[in-house]
Every structure is written in structure tokens, then in C-alpha cells.
Design a protein around this motif. Sequence first.
Motif, short mmCIF file in Angstrom:
data_model
loop_
_atom_site.label_atom_id
_atom_site.label_comp_id
_atom_site.label_asym_id
_atom_site.label_seq_id
_atom_site.Cartn_x
_atom_site.Cartn_y
_atom_site.Cartn_z
N ASN A 9 82.05 33.23 0.43
CA ASN A 9 80.80 32.53 0.13
C ASN A 9 80.59 31.49 1.22
OD1 ASN A 9 80.61 33.99 -2.27
ND2 ASN A 9 81.73 32.44 -3.41
N PRO A 11 78.46 28.58 3.03
CA PRO A 11 77.37 27.64 2.78
C PRO A 11 76.36 27.69 3.92
CG PRO A 11 79.33 26.47 3.54
CD PRO A 11 79.71 27.91 3.40
N TRP A 37 69.12 31.38 -4.05
CA TRP A 37 70.19 30.41 -3.74
C TRP A 37 71.47 31.11 -3.30
CZ3 TRP A 37 74.63 30.68 -6.63
CH2 TRP A 37 74.54 31.38 -7.85
N VAL A 38 71.58 32.40 -3.55
CA VAL A 38 72.72 33.20 -3.11
C VAL A 38 72.22 34.61 -2.79
CG1 VAL A 38 73.36 33.87 -5.47
CG2 VAL A 38 75.07 34.00 -3.65
N VAL A 53 75.23 31.10 0.53
CA VAL A 53 74.97 30.25 -0.63
C VAL A 53 74.36 28.93 -0.18
CG1 VAL A 53 75.99 29.12 -2.64
CG2 VAL A 53 76.97 31.27 -1.80
N GLY A 55 73.49 26.62 -2.63
CA GLY A 55 73.95 25.71 -3.68
C GLY A 55 73.94 26.47 -4.99
N ASP A 56 75.03 26.47 -5.70
CA ASP A 56 75.13 27.26 -6.92
C ASP A 56 74.11 26.81 -7.95
OD1 ASP A 56 76.31 28.16 -9.64
OD2 ASP A 56 77.47 29.25 -8.14
N GLU A 61 79.87 22.67 -8.50
CA GLU A 61 80.33 22.76 -7.11
C GLU A 61 80.14 24.19 -6.62
OE1 GLU A 61 84.14 21.03 -6.04
OE2 GLU A 61 84.21 20.02 -7.99
N ASP A 62 80.07 24.35 -5.31
CA ASP A 62 80.02 25.69 -4.72
C ASP A 62 81.44 26.21 -4.56
OD1 ASP A 62 77.26 25.65 -4.56
OD2 ASP A 62 77.25 24.87 -2.52
N ASN A 111 85.43 31.25 -7.46
CA ASN A 111 84.58 31.87 -8.48
C ASN A 111 85.29 33.14 -8.93
OD1 ASN A 111 82.41 32.90 -9.98
ND2 ASN A 111 81.33 33.64 -8.18
#
Length: 117
Positions: A9, A11, A37-38, A53, A55-56, A61-62, A111
Motif C-alpha cells: 500500500n 501512500p 481513496w484506494v 492510497v 488515506g484510508d 491510520e493507513d 491490514n
Amino acid sequence: MRSLRITTNLPVADIDEAKSFYADFLGLKTEEFNLGWVARYASPDSDAHVQLVTGDATAPEDSVISVHTDDLEGAYAEAQRQGYEIVHPLTTEAWGVRRFFVRAPDGNVINIVGHKD
């Protein structure tokens, strides 16, 4: 826990701006999904893939990676038994996955995800 697949993932500030580098330059041309967002991009010729990503949407938090498993409840129970910090509780998300976030002892947020069959 049995890991079926692990996805990085990354950012990014803007998925649309980042997409051309990952799709055109790296050849990850298949957009498997994009929730705004993803988004996951994959190679049409190999198992290579990455998630971008911004921002989750629901977690505080990511995460740095997503680990797919076929025994999500077992993994959740084991994480709790071992005393790992649960960053995002076991949740069925609106987009159709069930997941939780756990903090590894090194500080990385992972995750752990299971897909509905």
C-alpha cells in the motif's frame, strides 16, 4: 495465519496523478478497482500489483501492506491472544471486504483482509 497474497500500500497525494507512473512506466495497466481513496493496479502479464492510497476511508491510520487470508476470524483472535495492538477492529466494510488493522512490533500497521466468497 495463512497468507494468501500480500499487497503493498503506497501512500500518494493523488491517485489520478500517480496512476500514469505506475500504469504507463511500470506497466501495471489493469485497474482492478478504484474507490477514490484506494486503487489497485496490476500487470496484465504477471502477478505484480500495487495499491495506491491517499488515506484510508474508515481506519484511523493507513496500512503499509494488505495481507489476504482465508481465516480472518482466526487471525483476529490470534492477534488479540498475542497482545498485538488492534488499530482498526474487525469490520465488514461497505465495499465488501472484512478486515482489521494490527500494529506489528516494529510499528508498521498491517491490514489483514478476507474477501466474501
